[in-house]
Design a protein around this motif. Sequence first.
Motif, PDB file in Angstrom:
ATOM      1  N   SER A 266      -0.618 -11.540  10.283  1.00 47.38           N
ATOM      2  CA  SER A 266      -1.183 -10.244  10.678  1.00 47.38           C
ATOM      3  C   SER A 266      -1.917  -9.516   9.557  1.00 47.38           C
ATOM      4  O   SER A 266      -2.929  -8.848   9.811  1.00 47.38           O
ATOM      5  CB  SER A 266      -0.080  -9.330  11.219  1.00 47.38           C
ATOM      6  OG  SER A 266       0.569  -9.938  12.327  1.00 47.38           O
ATOM      7  N   LEU A 267      -1.402  -9.623   8.329  1.00 49.02           N
ATOM      8  CA  LEU A 267      -1.941  -8.800   7.247  1.00 49.02           C
ATOM      9  C   LEU A 267      -2.927  -9.524   6.353  1.00 49.02           C
ATOM     10  O   LEU A 267      -3.601  -8.890   5.529  1.00 49.02           O
ATOM     11  CB  LEU A 267      -0.782  -8.251   6.398  1.00 49.02           C
ATOM     12  CG  LEU A 267       0.257  -7.407   7.160  1.00 49.02           C
ATOM     13  CD1 LEU A 267       1.365  -6.937   6.220  1.00 49.02           C
ATOM     14  CD2 LEU A 267      -0.412  -6.213   7.823  1.00 49.02           C
ATOM     15  N   GLY A 268      -3.023 -10.850   6.469  1.00 44.98           N
ATOM     16  CA  GLY A 268      -3.981 -11.603   5.659  1.00 44.98           C
ATOM     17  C   GLY A 268      -3.575 -11.693   4.197  1.00 44.98           C
ATOM     18  O   GLY A 268      -4.449 -11.760   3.317  1.00 44.98           O
ATOM     19  N   ILE A 269      -2.273 -11.717   3.934  1.00 46.50           N
ATOM     20  CA  ILE A 269      -1.761 -11.776   2.549  1.00 46.50           C
ATOM     21  C   ILE A 269      -0.994 -13.085   2.384  1.00 46.50           C
ATOM     22  O   ILE A 269      -0.097 -13.382   3.178  1.00 46.50           O
ATOM     23  CB  ILE A 269      -0.847 -10.583   2.248  1.00 46.50           C
ATOM     24  CG1 ILE A 269      -1.616  -9.268   2.435  1.00 46.50           C
ATOM     25  CG2 ILE A 269      -0.271 -10.677   0.837  1.00 46.50           C
ATOM     26  CD1 ILE A 269      -0.759  -8.032   2.327  1.00 46.50           C
ATOM     27  N   PRO A 270      -1.292 -13.896   1.377  1.00 49.05           N
ATOM     28  CA  PRO A 270      -0.638 -15.201   1.190  1.00 49.05           C
ATOM     29  C   PRO A 270       0.743 -15.086   0.559  1.00 49.05           C
ATOM     30  O   PRO A 270       0.998 -15.645  -0.519  1.00 49.05           O
ATOM     31  CB  PRO A 270      -1.613 -15.956   0.301  1.00 49.05           C
ATOM     32  CG  PRO A 270      -2.255 -14.894  -0.526  1.00 49.05           C
ATOM     33  CD  PRO A 270      -2.371 -13.692   0.363  1.00 49.05           C
TER      34      PRO A 270
ATOM     35  N   ASP B 187       9.028  -2.662   2.059  1.00 45.45           N
ATOM     36  CA  ASP B 187       8.665  -1.311   1.628  1.00 45.45           C
ATOM     37  C   ASP B 187       7.357  -1.302   0.846  1.00 45.45           C
ATOM     38  O   ASP B 187       6.536  -0.387   1.004  1.00 45.45           O
ATOM     39  CB  ASP B 187       9.783  -0.725   0.764  1.00 45.45           C
ATOM     40  CG  ASP B 187      11.024  -0.408   1.576  1.00 45.45           C
ATOM     41  OD1 ASP B 187      10.913  -0.388   2.830  1.00 45.45           O
ATOM     42  OD2 ASP B 187      12.109  -0.205   0.992  1.00 45.45           O
ATOM     43  N   ASN B 188       7.146  -2.303  -0.008  1.00 43.61           N
ATOM     44  CA  ASN B 188       6.001  -2.286  -0.920  1.00 43.61           C
ATOM     45  C   ASN B 188       4.776  -3.035  -0.403  1.00 43.61           C
ATOM     46  O   ASN B 188       3.684  -2.863  -0.955  1.00 43.61           O
ATOM     47  CB  ASN B 188       6.413  -2.874  -2.276  1.00 43.61           C
ATOM     48  CG  ASN B 188       7.401  -1.987  -3.013  1.00 43.61           C
ATOM     49  OD1 ASN B 188       7.017  -1.017  -3.670  1.00 43.61           O
ATOM     50  ND2 ASN B 188       8.691  -2.300  -2.885  1.00 43.61           N
ATOM     51  N   VAL B 189       4.956  -3.851   0.617  1.00 43.30           N
ATOM     52  CA  VAL B 189       3.798  -4.594   1.145  1.00 43.30           C
ATOM     53  C   VAL B 189       3.520  -4.196   2.602  1.00 43.30           C
ATOM     54  O   VAL B 189       2.461  -3.690   2.926  1.00 43.30           O
ATOM     55  CB  VAL B 189       4.016  -6.117   1.027  1.00 43.30           C
ATOM     56  CG1 VAL B 189       2.819  -6.866   1.616  1.00 43.30           C
ATOM     57  CG2 VAL B 189       4.221  -6.507  -0.423  1.00 43.30           C
ATOM     58  N   HIS B 190       4.501  -4.418   3.459  1.00 39.32           N
ATOM     59  CA  HIS B 190       4.270  -4.175   4.884  1.00 39.32           C
ATOM     60  C   HIS B 190       3.968  -2.718   5.175  1.00 39.32           C
ATOM     61  O   HIS B 190       2.962  -2.400   5.830  1.00 39.32           O
ATOM     62  CB  HIS B 190       5.480  -4.613   5.705  1.00 39.32           C
ATOM     63  CG  HIS B 190       5.719  -6.086   5.679  1.00 39.32           C
ATOM     64  ND1 HIS B 190       6.745  -6.696   6.379  1.00 39.32           N
ATOM     65  CD2 HIS B 190       5.098  -7.094   5.020  1.00 39.32           C
ATOM     66  CE1 HIS B 190       6.723  -7.992   6.163  1.00 39.32           C
ATOM     67  NE2 HIS B 190       5.735  -8.248   5.319  1.00 39.32           N
ATOM     68  N   LEU B 191       4.846  -1.821   4.713  1.00 38.57           N
ATOM     69  CA  LEU B 191       4.659  -0.400   5.023  1.00 38.57           C
ATOM     70  C   LEU B 191       3.341   0.109   4.461  1.00 38.57           C
ATOM     71  O   LEU B 191       2.629   0.881   5.118  1.00 38.57           O
ATOM     72  CB  LEU B 191       5.828   0.414   4.487  1.00 38.57           C
ATOM     73  CG  LEU B 191       7.198   0.164   5.153  1.00 38.57           C
ATOM     74  CD1 LEU B 191       8.266   1.054   4.511  1.00 38.57           C
ATOM     75  CD2 LEU B 191       7.124   0.452   6.647  1.00 38.57           C
ATOM     76  N   LEU B 192       2.993  -0.327   3.254  1.00 39.05           N
ATOM     77  CA  LEU B 192       1.741   0.122   2.640  1.00 39.05           C
ATOM     78  C   LEU B 192       0.537  -0.352   3.454  1.00 39.05           C
ATOM     79  O   LEU B 192      -0.380   0.423   3.739  1.00 39.05           O
ATOM     80  CB  LEU B 192       1.654  -0.421   1.203  1.00 39.05           C
ATOM     81  CG  LEU B 192       0.363  -0.087   0.443  1.00 39.05           C
ATOM     82  CD1 LEU B 192       0.202   1.442   0.301  1.00 39.05           C
ATOM     83  CD2 LEU B 192       0.353  -0.742  -0.943  1.00 39.05           C
TER      84      LEU B 192
ATOM     85  N   TRP C 243       0.512  -1.260   6.600  1.00 32.50           N
ATOM     86  CA  TRP C 243       0.501  -0.615   7.916  1.00 32.50           C
ATOM     87  C   TRP C 243      -0.110   0.793   7.840  1.00 32.50           C
ATOM     88  O   TRP C 243      -0.882   1.179   8.711  1.00 32.50           O
ATOM     89  CB  TRP C 243       1.930  -0.533   8.455  1.00 32.50           C
ATOM     90  CG  TRP C 243       2.483  -1.882   8.893  1.00 32.50           C
ATOM     91  CD1 TRP C 243       1.780  -2.979   9.226  1.00 32.50           C
ATOM     92  CD2 TRP C 243       3.856  -2.231   8.994  1.00 32.50           C
ATOM     93  NE1 TRP C 243       2.607  -4.023   9.546  1.00 32.50           N
ATOM     94  CE2 TRP C 243       3.917  -3.588   9.420  1.00 32.50           C
ATOM     95  CE3 TRP C 243       5.068  -1.574   8.779  1.00 32.50           C
ATOM     96  CZ2 TRP C 243       5.109  -4.281   9.627  1.00 32.50           C
ATOM     97  CZ3 TRP C 243       6.253  -2.248   8.994  1.00 32.50           C
ATOM     98  CH2 TRP C 243       6.274  -3.605   9.412  1.00 32.50           C
ATOM     99  N   LYS C 244       0.262   1.524   6.800  1.00 34.60           N
ATOM    100  CA  LYS C 244      -0.289   2.887   6.640  1.00 34.60           C
ATOM    101  C   LYS C 244      -1.776   2.849   6.345  1.00 34.60           C
ATOM    102  O   LYS C 244      -2.551   3.662   6.869  1.00 34.60           O
ATOM    103  CB  LYS C 244       0.465   3.619   5.543  1.00 34.60           C
ATOM    104  CG  LYS C 244       1.902   3.957   5.914  1.00 34.60           C
ATOM    105  CD  LYS C 244       2.633   4.638   4.773  1.00 34.60           C
ATOM    106  CE  LYS C 244       4.085   4.953   5.169  1.00 34.60           C
ATOM    107  NZ  LYS C 244       4.834   5.595   4.058  1.00 34.60           N
ATOM    108  N   LEU C 245      -2.198   1.908   5.475  1.00 34.41           N
ATOM    109  CA  LEU C 245      -3.627   1.781   5.192  1.00 34.41           C
ATOM    110  C   LEU C 245      -4.409   1.400   6.446  1.00 34.41           C
ATOM    111  O   LEU C 245      -5.580   1.769   6.599  1.00 34.41           O
ATOM    112  CB  LEU C 245      -3.851   0.713   4.105  1.00 34.41           C
ATOM    113  CG  LEU C 245      -3.370   1.082   2.695  1.00 34.41           C
ATOM    114  CD1 LEU C 245      -3.553  -0.097   1.736  1.00 34.41           C
ATOM    115  CD2 LEU C 245      -4.152   2.299   2.165  1.00 34.41           C
TER     116      LEU C 245
END
Length: 450
Positions: free
Chosen positions: A369-373, A391-396, A398-400
């Motif tokens: 979903s996020l395109g991050i490896p 907290d540091n990857v998904h939430l950020l 999603w907010k962006l």
Amino acid sequence: MLEPWDEVISLQRERQLCADDVQAIQSSCLTDHGKKHPIECPDCWNRLVNRIRDRYLNSASKEWFSGRRPFLLELDTLFSKAHSREVDLKAIEQRILDEKREWYRDKVKVLGLQHATKSPSEEQVLQQRLNDRSIPTDQLISELRRAFSDGAVQNEEAFNGFIERLRLASTPQARVDAYVDIFFQPNHDPSGAAKSHKYIDMVRNAVPISDIINAIIRDRHAAERDRNEKQISHRQNVEKLEELKRAKAAHELDKSKRDKARQDKARAAAALADDQQHNLSPCLACSKIPDPQDFIICPLCQILGELFHLRIKPAIFCSEECENARYEAHVETMHECASGQGCIQLHDEDVEMDEGGNILVFCAECVVSLGIPSTFCSTRCFGDNFQHHRDNVHLLQWKLGGQHEIDDKSQLEFDPDDGTRYRARNIERHIITLEDAMKEWQKKTGATVT
């Protein structure tokens, strides 16, 4: 049992004899007694009534009313009343006429003439007419004549001639010739008579006409069934042929599609080889341009780029020696554990990577979903660092991306002593193992990942 025309001949003979006797009684009454009509003379009246009564109740020949016992008993009563002038002869004549009409309907049904019409629809209509007692007999006779007439001869004229021939026939052969001429009309329809030789032979063998009619009807129905069966068989054959044609066309179309797919695949492979020859990155170890037909690519790079469509520049090696020299450094640099400093291998030197624990896994949310490896060294490592990663990857991300309401609480398990701490309720739902990713890639492309 007499044939119908024999009954007609007998009827005409007896009727004429009776008419002659009645005329003689009337003439003698006028001559001997001076009465214009026997009804005026009791003796002559009784003689006249008895003569007419004998015509029906004491007939020496087989006629249409023979054997119709209820009718004859009724006539006997009527003639008794006629003696005493309680019933006149016109009423008796009308009763005889009514009974004869009923006999006519019965005779047509017994002979089965309704089955000998030209079509099943005509047969059905005629059967309904025979059962309809409200239709006058004269009208029914007219309809029967129209149903059987073929326009070759006039029915009335032909029948009268036939009766006359039978009356004058002095030998059995003369009767047979009359039958053949009236029923099969060889002079008017030679070809039809030739086709009817079977029934003509039956006539010559003195088979009753009713049996011959039944044979004609059976053969006609059998021929109609044969025609229907042939039509059904023909239709089935046509449908089968059409089905075979459709199957062949579908097969040819499918074959054409397979041939085109093979050609497209071959062209794509050729184009890919050509593209790879001109666009392959230099070997990560020695910087040489690898052989397009013989090079090694990092499986992690290939899976992330080709299966998950992430923008990854794959690491390519021109030989096994170069792969052995630089592959581990490449993994440590480009595919380091996404737990970072929280990786369990950095803090627990005694950790045992057994039971598949050392299989690399991808964060499903990141790569899909996020395109991050995001790659983790093991499921356990991802599980231990799940909150930090979320907290540091998904939430950020999603907010962006403008996703202000996060609805994944049902997938989380919070610490009962510290509500700010949580872990994945089922970590397996959040990962894709490298092994599973490789199988999926092989299934989609047929390629082999090494």
